[in-house]
Design an enzyme around this catalytic site. Structure first.
Site, mmCIF file in Angstrom:
data_model
loop_
_atom_site.group_PDB
_atom_site.id
_atom_site.type_symbol
_atom_site.label_atom_id
_atom_site.label_comp_id
_atom_site.label_asym_id
_atom_site.label_seq_id
_atom_site.Cartn_x
_atom_site.Cartn_y
_atom_site.Cartn_z
ATOM 1 N N GLU A 132 0.844 -1.202 0.000
ATOM 2 C CA GLU A 132 0.000 0.000 0.000
ATOM 3 C C GLU A 132 0.877 1.250 0.000
ATOM 4 O O GLU A 132 1.849 1.345 0.740
ATOM 5 C CB GLU A 132 -0.885 0.008 1.249
ATOM 6 C CG GLU A 132 -1.737 1.262 1.387
ATOM 7 C CD GLU A 132 -2.391 1.384 2.755
ATOM 8 O OE1 GLU A 132 -3.353 2.156 2.877
ATOM 9 O OE2 GLU A 132 -1.936 0.702 3.713
ATOM 10 N N LYS A 162 -9.875 1.754 -2.483
ATOM 11 C CA LYS A 162 -10.247 1.353 -1.124
ATOM 12 C C LYS A 162 -11.637 1.858 -0.771
ATOM 13 O O LYS A 162 -11.946 3.042 -0.921
ATOM 14 C CB LYS A 162 -9.211 1.885 -0.126
ATOM 15 C CG LYS A 162 -9.412 1.404 1.295
ATOM 16 C CD LYS A 162 -8.295 1.914 2.199
ATOM 17 C CE LYS A 162 -8.450 1.393 3.617
ATOM 18 N NZ LYS A 162 -7.394 1.908 4.513
ATOM 19 N N CYS A 206 -5.263 -2.498 3.701
ATOM 20 C CA CYS A 206 -5.023 -2.167 5.107
ATOM 21 C C CYS A 206 -6.214 -2.507 5.994
ATOM 22 O O CYS A 206 -6.508 -3.654 6.268
ATOM 23 C CB CYS A 206 -4.654 -0.686 5.200
ATOM 24 S SG CYS A 206 -4.045 -0.189 6.833
#
Length: 549
Positions: free
Chosen positions: A280, A351, A404
């Site tokens: 990421e 995301k 994440c």
């Protein structure tokens, strides 16, 4: 032991002592989580149950709430202390927020525990089965914590078992919330034993031992029947460049970091990797700028990879919003090297679940006026991407990216598969755990992410810039020789472990957990009927428990 029992009784007899016991019980329960792994700490829940039973008769609900809140404060202070590291990355700008962030986060999350213990006391269960009511009330509070305001299900009690160990396999049947209910009921059982008749105590103890043996025995059987590796599985290369978050965004470091990732990606191997993965936010730049005409980066990447190879990297991306302003996305971009020199974009995932205060500010206008802003290295907060679906990439099985924070959420992958009409065959979790330094945070994040592999019956590839990176099988186990700890630089080459069919949890979802909550509710109902049968106004509601205050 006698001295400890005497000390406990002494503390239990004073208001400050009871507050200390509540706080200590929460701390003990948190020690069960990685990297500590002190499973006896789970017995802190027995202390919490006893303190709830002994709530002040003058104000029983307020007393129970306060004791639950104190226990939660201890639990979450130890569970999330690593969050202070993120504010110290740019200490000049954000360092002053670190202590406030920890106090507010731990104290805010503890409110859910206060509410759960308040609910338990409100239910007024009786008899030896009240630990099941306790489990239902606190598990419901944890479920609420995992869903309200986008949710923050960090360190659920059921995830204290090391992922990949025998007890963790129960998550494939009932999920992390169901395993939380079971864990709470088992851990609280010692609190109901004192004062029971010998036969009752033996029955309750025997049942708890049988359940515990089932967790270990059933889990061991499941681990022994894992699917065998496949020789034809894709070869994955994870690149961990060990880039320090504190210096990453200095302008002069962009080319150094890019060159480092490229060199590691090009390391020779007996077999060419099918897919190379960068973590990421791998590069301190917006991907749109790096790919702009005239930039050298696309040319270098095309020269680094062979035709057919896929590069998947976490990046920041810019898009034009509906109001004409720029939107910023935390993105996973998949490139494929074409037969002719050049790269083509073959997949983009933005995301969907963003971290509150880290990637966006709730009540943003108000927070901005107070001088607060999110921690992103962008001119504005990130924008959430569309509801997720698996990516289908050339030469690779369908994959569900989790960026994440998204790896904390049960059924994220299963729901994405339903939405996209195709089930992923592996999970890719890219994460920038460099924000949290050499703390317990990255180890806990690894453990929580591994539970998603168990729940879905899918292997997971996990890529971070500073560790812990690795390949995880469908039973939640880090593969031997295929992981890299914190503070190390290099690559991991490993075959993708095989997927298995949908697990019971991926098919049934929250149904098993809902049944557990119904069991807890049924016990409350039976207790209520018994109280009514004996008549109102009884001076003591809790069986075999002395009121102390």
């Amino acid at each position: 032991m006698q001295r400890l029992a005497s000390l406990y009784r002494h503390l239990e007899g004073h208001s400050l002592g009871r507050a200390g016991l509540a706080l200590g019980a929460g701390l003990a329960a948190a020690l069960a989580h990685p990297p500590f792994g002190v499973l006896p700490g789970l017995l802190g829940f027995a202390v919490i149950l006893r303190l709830a039973d002994q709530a002040s008769p003058r104000r029983p609900l307020a007393s129970a709430f306060f004791r639950g809140w104190l226990a939660g404060l201890g639990y979450f202070a130890l569970s999330v202390w690593w969050v202070t590291e993120a504010f110290l990355v740019d200490a000049a700008a954000h360092g002053w927020m670190a202590p406030f962030a920890l106090v507010l986060l731990a104290g805010g999350l503890a409110l859910f525990w206060g509410g759960g213990i308040w609910l338990y006391r409100l239910a007024r269960p009786q008899g030896p089965a009240r630990m099941l009511v306790f489990a239902g009330a606190l598990a419901l509070a944890e479920w609420t914590r995992g869903h309200i305001f986008t949710g923050f299900p960090w360190n659920l009690p059921g995830e204290a078992w090391r992922a990949g160990g025998a007890p963790s396999q129960t998550a494939a049947l009932v999920g992390a919330y169901g395993l939380t209910w079971i864990t709470l009921a088992l851990a609280a059982t010692p609190a109901v034993l004192p004062g029971l008749a010998r036969r009752q105590a033996l029955a309750v103890s025997g049942a708890a031992i049988a359940v515990l043996a089932g967790l270990y025995g059933g889990g061991a059987w499941r681990l022994a029947t894992a699917p065998a590796p496949r020789d034809t599985a894709p070869l994955v290369r994870i690149v961990q460049a060990d880039v320090d978050q504190k210096t990453k965004w200095r302008p002069e470091n962009l080319d150094l970091i890019f060159d480092d990732y490229v060199r590691l990606s090009a390391l020779p191997a007996p077999r060419r990797p099918d897919v190379v993965i960068w973590p990421e936010g791998a590069l301190p730049a917006v991907i749109d700028d790096l790919l702009a005409p005239g930039q050298p980066y696309p040319v270098v990447l095309a020269q680094t990879f062979a035709p057919g190879q896929v590069l998947m990297l976490g990046a920041n991306r810019v898009g034009l919003g509906e109001n004409g302003a720029f939107d910023y996305f935390n993105t996973l971009v998949a490139f494929r090297r074409m037969e002719t020199p050049g790269l083509e974009v073959v997949g983009i995932y933005d995301k969907h679940r963003l971290v509150p205060f880290g990637e966006y500010l709730p009540f943003g206008d108000t927070m901005t006026r107070l001088g607060l802003r999110s921690l992103v290295n962008m001119p504005a907060d990130f924008t959430p991407g569309p509801p997720p679906q698996p990516l289908t990439l050339p030469g690779l099985p369908p994959v569900q990216p989790l960026i994440c924070y998204e790896a904390l959420f049960p059924r994220f992958t299963a729901q994405a598969g339903v939405r996209g009409g195709i089930r992923a065959e592996w999970i890719l979790n890219v994460s920038n755990d460099a924000w949290f330094g050499a703390t317990s945070g990255p180890w806990q994040h690894l453990n929580l992410a591994s539970y998603r592999a168990i729940e879905e019956g899918l292997p997971m590839v996990r890529s971070t810039p500073t560790g812990v990176s690795g390949v995880i099988d469908s039973r939640g186990r880090l593969q031997a020789g295929a992981w890299m700890s914190q503070g190390r630089r290099g690559v991991i080459d490993a075959q993708l472990p095989p997927p298995e069919g949908p697990t019971p949890f991926s098919r049934l979802g929250a149904l098993p957990f809902a049944i557990m909550l119904l069991v807890s509710g049924a016990i409350v109902g039976v207790s209520f009927i018994r109280r009514r049968g004996r008549g109102a106004g009884r001076p003591h509601d809790f069986a075999n428990v002395a009121q102390v205050d």
